[in-house]
Design a protein around this motif. Sequence first.
Motif, PDB file in Angstrom:
ATOM      1  N   LEU A   1     -15.944   9.141   5.893  1.00 17.65           N
ATOM      2  CA  LEU A   1     -14.878   8.792   4.907  1.00 17.65           C
ATOM      3  C   LEU A   1     -13.916   8.099   5.749  1.00 17.65           C
ATOM      4  O   LEU A   1     -13.363   8.720   6.779  1.00 17.65           O
ATOM      5  CB  LEU A   1     -14.330   9.919   4.180  1.00 17.65           C
ATOM      6  N   GLY A   2     -13.099   7.062   5.180  1.00 17.40           N
ATOM      7  CA  GLY A   2     -12.094   6.709   6.040  1.00 17.40           C
ATOM      8  C   GLY A   2     -11.335   5.448   4.928  1.00 17.40           C
ATOM      9  O   GLY A   2     -11.888   5.238   3.948  1.00 17.40           O
ATOM     10  N   TRP A   3     -10.157   4.966   5.264  1.00 20.19           N
ATOM     11  CA  TRP A   3      -9.455   4.137   4.732  1.00 20.19           C
ATOM     12  C   TRP A   3      -8.699   3.084   5.690  1.00 20.19           C
ATOM     13  O   TRP A   3      -8.566   3.125   6.968  1.00 20.19           O
ATOM     14  CB  TRP A   3      -8.260   4.811   3.931  1.00 20.19           C
ATOM     15  N   ALA A   4      -8.512   1.705   5.093  1.00 21.52           N
ATOM     16  CA  ALA A   4      -7.745   0.932   5.718  1.00 21.52           C
ATOM     17  C   ALA A   4      -6.662   0.277   4.775  1.00 21.52           C
ATOM     18  O   ALA A   4      -6.877   0.267   3.553  1.00 21.52           O
ATOM     19  CB  ALA A   4      -8.737  -0.103   6.483  1.00 21.52           C
ATOM     20  N   ALA A   5      -5.566  -0.407   5.383  1.00 22.16           N
ATOM     21  CA  ALA A   5      -4.352  -0.982   4.495  1.00 22.16           C
ATOM     22  C   ALA A   5      -4.098  -2.099   5.225  1.00 22.16           C
ATOM     23  O   ALA A   5      -4.166  -2.245   6.462  1.00 22.16           O
ATOM     24  CB  ALA A   5      -3.474   0.106   4.279  1.00 22.16           C
ATOM     25  N   GLY A   6      -3.514  -3.094   4.454  1.00 18.33           N
ATOM     26  CA  GLY A   6      -3.214  -4.479   5.103  1.00 18.33           C
ATOM     27  C   GLY A   6      -2.511  -5.142   4.153  1.00 18.33           C
ATOM     28  O   GLY A   6      -1.577  -4.775   3.310  1.00 18.33           O
ATOM     29  N   GLY A   7      -2.469  -6.607   4.537  1.00 12.46           N
ATOM     30  CA  GLY A   7      -1.979  -7.492   3.773  1.00 12.46           C
ATOM     31  C   GLY A   7      -2.065  -7.717   2.303  1.00 12.46           C
ATOM     32  O   GLY A   7      -3.064  -7.206   1.962  1.00 12.46           O
ATOM     33  N   ASN A   8      -1.015  -7.899   1.560  1.00 10.01           N
ATOM     34  CA  ASN A   8      -1.103  -7.976   0.213  1.00 10.01           C
ATOM     35  C   ASN A   8      -1.188  -6.790  -0.608  1.00 10.01           C
ATOM     36  O   ASN A   8      -1.766  -6.664  -1.557  1.00 10.01           O
ATOM     37  CB  ASN A   8      -2.103  -8.989  -0.356  1.00 10.01           C
ATOM     38  N   LEU A  46       1.351  -1.509   6.653  1.00 17.31           N
ATOM     39  CA  LEU A  46       1.363  -1.773   7.877  1.00 17.31           C
ATOM     40  C   LEU A  46       0.726  -0.283   8.630  1.00 17.31           C
ATOM     41  O   LEU A  46       0.136  -0.324   9.636  1.00 17.31           O
ATOM     42  CB  LEU A  46       2.706  -1.607   8.660  1.00 17.31           C
ATOM     43  N   ASP A  47       0.573   0.530   7.744  1.00 23.13           N
ATOM     44  CA  ASP A  47      -0.118   1.909   8.350  1.00 23.13           C
ATOM     45  C   ASP A  47      -0.689   2.884   7.183  1.00 23.13           C
ATOM     46  O   ASP A  47      -0.097   2.714   6.173  1.00 23.13           O
ATOM     47  CB  ASP A  47       0.739   2.810   9.162  1.00 23.13           C
ATOM     48  N   ILE A  48      -1.727   3.591   7.231  1.00 20.98           N
ATOM     49  CA  ILE A  48      -1.916   4.565   6.278  1.00 20.98           C
ATOM     50  C   ILE A  48      -2.594   5.988   6.916  1.00 20.98           C
ATOM     51  O   ILE A  48      -3.056   5.836   7.994  1.00 20.98           O
ATOM     52  CB  ILE A  48      -3.214   3.791   5.344  1.00 20.98           C
ATOM     53  N   HIS A  49      -2.697   6.830   6.297  1.00 22.46           N
ATOM     54  CA  HIS A  49      -2.650   8.360   6.944  1.00 22.46           C
ATOM     55  C   HIS A  49      -3.176   9.111   5.707  1.00 22.46           C
ATOM     56  O   HIS A  49      -2.502   9.479   4.723  1.00 22.46           O
ATOM     57  CB  HIS A  49      -1.675   8.852   7.841  1.00 22.46           C
ATOM     58  N   PHE A  50      -4.482   9.944   5.775  1.00 22.57           N
ATOM     59  CA  PHE A  50      -4.723  10.885   4.865  1.00 22.57           C
ATOM     60  C   PHE A  50      -5.043  12.132   5.632  1.00 22.57           C
ATOM     61  O   PHE A  50      -5.305  12.118   6.721  1.00 22.57           O
ATOM     62  CB  PHE A  50      -6.038  10.409   4.562  1.00 22.57           C
ATOM     63  N   THR A  51      -4.708  13.231   4.939  1.00 22.70           N
ATOM     64  CA  THR A  51      -4.587  14.713   5.456  1.00 22.70           C
ATOM     65  C   THR A  51      -5.706  15.302   4.728  1.00 22.70           C
ATOM     66  O   THR A  51      -6.421  16.285   5.534  1.00 22.70           O
ATOM     67  CB  THR A  51      -3.460  15.459   5.151  1.00 22.70           C
ATOM     68  N   ASP A  93      11.296  -2.267   7.634  1.00 23.11           N
ATOM     69  CA  ASP A  93       9.889  -2.074   7.715  1.00 23.11           C
ATOM     70  C   ASP A  93       9.408  -0.701   8.154  1.00 23.11           C
ATOM     71  O   ASP A  93      10.040  -0.608   9.287  1.00 23.11           O
ATOM     72  CB  ASP A  93       9.258  -3.299   8.449  1.00 23.11           C
ATOM     73  N   LEU A  94       8.611  -0.162   7.575  1.00 26.24           N
ATOM     74  CA  LEU A  94       7.922   1.256   7.922  1.00 26.24           C
ATOM     75  C   LEU A  94       6.583   0.811   8.718  1.00 26.24           C
ATOM     76  O   LEU A  94       5.792   0.356   8.174  1.00 26.24           O
ATOM     77  CB  LEU A  94       7.818   2.176   6.867  1.00 26.24           C
ATOM     78  N   THR A  95       6.609   1.230   9.969  1.00 25.29           N
ATOM     79  CA  THR A  95       5.315   0.867  10.902  1.00 25.29           C
ATOM     80  C   THR A  95       4.235   1.863  11.041  1.00 25.29           C
ATOM     81  O   THR A  95       3.158   1.591  11.363  1.00 25.29           O
ATOM     82  CB  THR A  95       5.772  -0.061  12.002  1.00 25.29           C
ATOM     83  N   GLY A  96       4.561   3.362  10.877  1.00 27.15           N
ATOM     84  CA  GLY A  96       3.656   4.319  11.186  1.00 27.15           C
ATOM     85  C   GLY A  96       3.886   5.290  10.279  1.00 27.15           C
ATOM     86  O   GLY A  96       5.198   5.782  10.016  1.00 27.15           O
ATOM     87  N   VAL A  97       2.849   6.022  10.101  1.00 28.24           N
ATOM     88  CA  VAL A  97       3.116   7.163   9.338  1.00 28.24           C
ATOM     89  C   VAL A  97       1.886   8.281   9.883  1.00 28.24           C
ATOM     90  O   VAL A  97       0.659   8.138  10.142  1.00 28.24           O
ATOM     91  CB  VAL A  97       2.685   6.969   7.801  1.00 28.24           C
ATOM     92  N   HIS A  98       2.407   9.401   9.882  1.00 27.64           N
ATOM     93  CA  HIS A  98       1.475  10.651  10.258  1.00 27.64           C
ATOM     94  C   HIS A  98       2.007  11.700   9.933  1.00 27.64           C
ATOM     95  O   HIS A  98       3.094  12.439   9.697  1.00 27.64           O
ATOM     96  CB  HIS A  98       1.590  10.909  12.071  1.00 27.64           C
ATOM     97  N   PHE A  99       0.777  12.689   9.143  1.00 28.96           N
ATOM     98  CA  PHE A  99       0.959  14.052   8.712  1.00 28.96           C
ATOM     99  C   PHE A  99       0.017  14.883   9.383  1.00 28.96           C
ATOM    100  O   PHE A  99      -0.802  14.718   9.818  1.00 28.96           O
ATOM    101  CB  PHE A  99       0.755  13.921   7.055  1.00 28.96           C
ATOM    102  N   VAL A 100       0.754  16.211   9.483  1.00 21.98           N
ATOM    103  CA  VAL A 100       0.036  17.424  10.040  1.00 21.98           C
ATOM    104  C   VAL A 100      -0.907  18.292   9.010  1.00 21.98           C
ATOM    105  O   VAL A 100      -1.741  19.026   9.336  1.00 21.98           O
ATOM    106  CB  VAL A 100       0.803  18.261  10.878  1.00 21.98           C
ATOM    107  N   ASP A 101      -0.153  18.185   7.725  1.00 19.55           N
ATOM    108  CA  ASP A 101      -0.840  18.768   6.654  1.00 19.55           C
ATOM    109  C   ASP A 101      -0.309  18.210   5.458  1.00 19.55           C
ATOM    110  O   ASP A 101       0.232  17.165   5.514  1.00 19.55           O
ATOM    111  CB  ASP A 101      -0.425  20.408   6.715  1.00 19.55           C
ATOM    112  N   THR A 102      -0.462  18.632   4.187  1.00 16.87           N
ATOM    113  CA  THR A 102       0.034  17.751   2.934  1.00 16.87           C
ATOM    114  C   THR A 102       1.430  17.798   2.544  1.00 16.87           C
ATOM    115  O   THR A 102       1.870  17.132   1.898  1.00 16.87           O
ATOM    116  CB  THR A 102      -0.864  18.459   1.759  1.00 16.87           C
ATOM    117  N   LEU A 103       2.046  18.666   3.573  1.00 13.70           N
ATOM    118  CA  LEU A 103       3.651  18.624   3.142  1.00 13.70           C
ATOM    119  C   LEU A 103       4.391  18.109   4.358  1.00 13.70           C
ATOM    120  O   LEU A 103       5.442  17.341   4.251  1.00 13.70           O
ATOM    121  CB  LEU A 103       4.148  20.237   3.111  1.00 13.70           C
ATOM    122  N   HIS A 104       3.985  18.396   5.522  1.00 13.15           N
ATOM    123  CA  HIS A 104       4.791  17.848   6.828  1.00 13.15           C
ATOM    124  C   HIS A 104       4.303  16.626   7.449  1.00 13.15           C
ATOM    125  O   HIS A 104       3.200  16.625   7.810  1.00 13.15           O
ATOM    126  CB  HIS A 104       4.798  19.117   7.936  1.00 13.15           C
TER     127      HIS A 104
END
Length: 187
Positions: A4-11, A35-40, A73-84
Amino acid sequence: NEQLGWAAGGNGQIVSTANGGKLWETVDSLETDLLDIHFTTETKGWAVGVNGSLFSTVDGANFQFEDLGIDADLTGVHFVDTLHGWVCGIRNTIYRRHLSSDNQVVWSSIRLAGQGNLLDWHDIFFLDRLRGWIVGEGGRIYKTTDGGISWEREFAPAFVKLNAIHMVSETKGWIAGDEGVILSYEP
């Protein structure tokens, strides 16, 4: 996981795979470049992009805008759990998602002292709620041990724009930058 994986980008395109990348399907199409995507979890995730765009999903398919009230512009996202979690971007933009003193989920702005608005951040990574790193322009790497409240500079043998960081422990990770730079992080 391996399938399982995700990717995000233009448009605003968000795609996912359920078979290890053999087939990718469109999940959602938002109205801004991402510019970035992250799933927990298999269904809970966040995507960030231009003009302060922050989106979240609880079902893995339908993304909702979360308004931080910014246009950087937001360039990075990271979560360690569904809240933080944390997001970073241009103009020394860093936000932390956490529980307030009255038990409400909030996003709090963080600024690295002495950096002004000239520094652009490109990625952020946390091992847990306290230990994290941020990378950006001019080979800058900063580390926090208190969830992003305070940051300490770490020095790298490169002075190019650093674009991505991934840590597997407090003493082992990798950083990728412009001009083919790949750093092995081992303090």
